[in-house]
Design an enzyme around this catalytic site. Structure first.
Site, PDB file in Angstrom:
ATOM      1  N   GLY A  39      37.139  44.346  42.569  1.00 12.29           N
ATOM      2  CA  GLY A  39      37.292  43.571  42.471  1.00 12.29           C
ATOM      3  C   GLY A  39      36.508  43.397  40.646  1.00 12.29           C
ATOM      4  O   GLY A  39      35.757  44.691  39.959  1.00 12.29           O
ATOM      5  N   CYS A  40      36.611  42.388  39.962  1.00 12.42           N
ATOM      6  CA  CYS A  40      35.844  42.702  38.575  1.00 12.42           C
ATOM      7  C   CYS A  40      34.516  42.744  38.786  1.00 12.42           C
ATOM      8  O   CYS A  40      33.812  43.240  37.465  1.00 12.42           O
ATOM      9  CB  CYS A  40      36.743  41.413  38.057  1.00 12.42           C
ATOM     10  SG  CYS A  40      36.326  39.478  38.196  1.00 12.42           S
ATOM     11  N   TYR A  41      33.873  41.781  38.657  1.00  9.42           N
ATOM     12  CA  TYR A  41      32.387  41.537  38.951  1.00  9.42           C
ATOM     13  C   TYR A  41      32.038  42.779  39.532  1.00  9.42           C
ATOM     14  O   TYR A  41      30.759  43.487  39.026  1.00  9.42           O
ATOM     15  CB  TYR A  41      31.738  40.609  39.977  1.00  9.42           C
ATOM     16  CG  TYR A  41      31.941  38.721  39.615  1.00  9.42           C
ATOM     17  CD1 TYR A  41      31.539  38.531  38.235  1.00  9.42           C
ATOM     18  CD2 TYR A  41      32.272  37.993  40.146  1.00  9.42           C
ATOM     19  CE1 TYR A  41      31.173  37.433  37.330  1.00  9.42           C
ATOM     20  CE2 TYR A  41      32.642  36.598  39.628  1.00  9.42           C
ATOM     21  CZ  TYR A  41      32.435  36.692  38.308  1.00  9.42           C
ATOM     22  OH  TYR A  41      31.583  35.509  38.195  1.00  9.42           O
ATOM     23  N   THR A  42      32.500  43.617  40.729  1.00 12.75           N
ATOM     24  CA  THR A  42      31.816  44.561  41.447  1.00 12.75           C
ATOM     25  C   THR A  42      32.393  45.916  40.176  1.00 12.75           C
ATOM     26  O   THR A  42      31.818  46.698  40.058  1.00 12.75           O
ATOM     27  CB  THR A  42      33.092  44.815  42.535  1.00 12.75           C
ATOM     28  OG1 THR A  42      34.209  45.018  42.801  1.00 12.75           O
ATOM     29  CG2 THR A  42      32.466  43.763  43.401  1.00 12.75           C
ATOM     30  N   CYS A  57      32.567  45.729  37.144  1.00 12.99           N
ATOM     31  CA  CYS A  57      30.781  45.755  36.028  1.00 12.99           C
ATOM     32  C   CYS A  57      29.791  45.730  36.925  1.00 12.99           C
ATOM     33  O   CYS A  57      28.702  47.179  36.065  1.00 12.99           O
ATOM     34  CB  CYS A  57      31.059  43.712  35.395  1.00 12.99           C
ATOM     35  SG  CYS A  57      30.115  45.040  33.740  1.00 12.99           S
TER      36      CYS A  57
END
Length: 346
Positions: free
Chosen positions: A149-152, A154
């Protein structure tokens, strides 16, 4: 050259993926599926791609796609990929899933956080978590790659050296992340309307965001023991980008030299991690690139480290990382078809 297909090609992540693949030196785009635009060319939906990708989109058919493609990307909402992927499909082609269905190694955790039953739990053990900076060796031979995932992406990259090297008290991990509106997808939603999100800043998914167990899974592997994080996402009125501000109390005897040394040890040779030290990253520094920029400050007064990471949520947080995974799996140069510097420095 490899023949490549994209299922879900007209969503934000899917469209970004098509744009990257259309200019990739080792790729032939042979199959695009989009239920909403069957029979239309991709460039008729995204006119900026006229001449770059005029391929006509087809109705989704994974069996047919797997016969025509060496690599198949799935850019679908959660709970769909697990109903479509099977062992026979994985024998015919490499599947890179941009959704959530194969990211969590524990099926009970998936069922709990996503509120549905996983449709192909027997395949979870075959899936490799596609964060190249941590799992490059496993990606090399995987036929089912779970794009993070994107948040993950980063958050994990920003915290990984601190956790793995034992430099922080892992019981104190707090992550505040902010994302652009494309992170919500292209589906019409009231919360994504211009008048609802412009000139505003809000937290959402507080204490129950679905990326939380993904972050905990990977950081626990690095720590060698189970850990929990306090993760809070926020919506920012911009198109793309994620900024993750991560806090943790320093372990005894740890200061700025040890923090800097750990980041350099882990990322000195990584083509898509840019260490900024005390010069803190901003989302505009990585826009349209596959880079995760990381900076940090040590607060001697509170004995905490504040580590900040920035990515483009549609590139390193989705499509670019998927291409990076394909490059590794297909033995291409890892940087092929991917930008590591911004076009406009302003």
């Amino acid at each position: 050259m490899v023949n490549v297909g994209v299922i879900g090609s007209t969503g934000y992540a899917g469209a970004q993926l098509v744009a990257l693949l259309s200019h990739h030196p080792h790729v032939s785009l042979t199959y695009l599926a989009s239920h909403s635009y069957v029979g239309r060319s991709f460039s008729s939906v995204y006119p900026s791609m006229l001449g770059s990708c005029d391929l006509v989109m087809e109705e989704e058919d994974l069996e047919e796609a797997s016969k025509r493609c060496d690599v198949l990307f799935l850019a679908l909402p959660h709970a769909l990929a697990s109903k479509k992927v099977n062992a026979e499909l994985l024998k015919r082609c490499i599947v890179i899933d941009l959704g959530a269905d194969y990211r969590l190694s524990d099926v009970a955790s998936y069922n709990h956080w996503y509120g549905c039953e996983h449709a192909s739990p027997s395949l979870i053990a075959q899936a490799v978590y596609g964060l190249p900076e941590l799992h490059r060796n496993a990606i090399v031979s995987a036929n089912l790659i779970a794009n993070p995932g994107c948040y993950t992406t980063c958050s994990i990259l920003t915290l990984a050296p601190l956790v793995a090297e034992g430099l922080v008290d892992t019981s104190t991990l707090i992550i505040d992340s902010a994302s652009g509106v494309t992170g919500a997808g292209r589906v019409e939603k009231t919360d994504s309307l211009f008048c609802e999100c412009n000139e505003s800043f809000k937290a959402y998914g507080v204490a129950n965001h679905r990326h939380t167990p993904e972050i905990e899974q990977e950081l626990s592997l690095l720590a060698g023991r189970p850990l929990m994080v306090q993760f809070t996402p926020h919506l920012v009125p911009m198109n793309r980008g994620i900024l993750s501000t991560c806090y943790a109390s320093l372990a005894s005897g740890i200061g700025e030299p040890e923090i800097g040394q750990a980041y350099r040890k882990w990322y000195a040779d990584e083509p898509f991690v840019r260490l900024m030290g005390s010069s803190l990253p901003e989302t505009r520094f990585v826009k349209n690139t596959n880079v995760c920029a990381i900076g940090w400050k040590v607060d001697q007064r509170t004995r905490r480290v504040i580590a900040i990471g920035a990515i483009d949520n549609l590139v390193k947080g989705a499509a670019g990382q998927a291409v990076q995974n394909m490059n590794i799996r297909c033995a291409f140069a890892e940087t092929a078809g991917l930008a590591s510097s911004v076009v406009n420095p302003l």
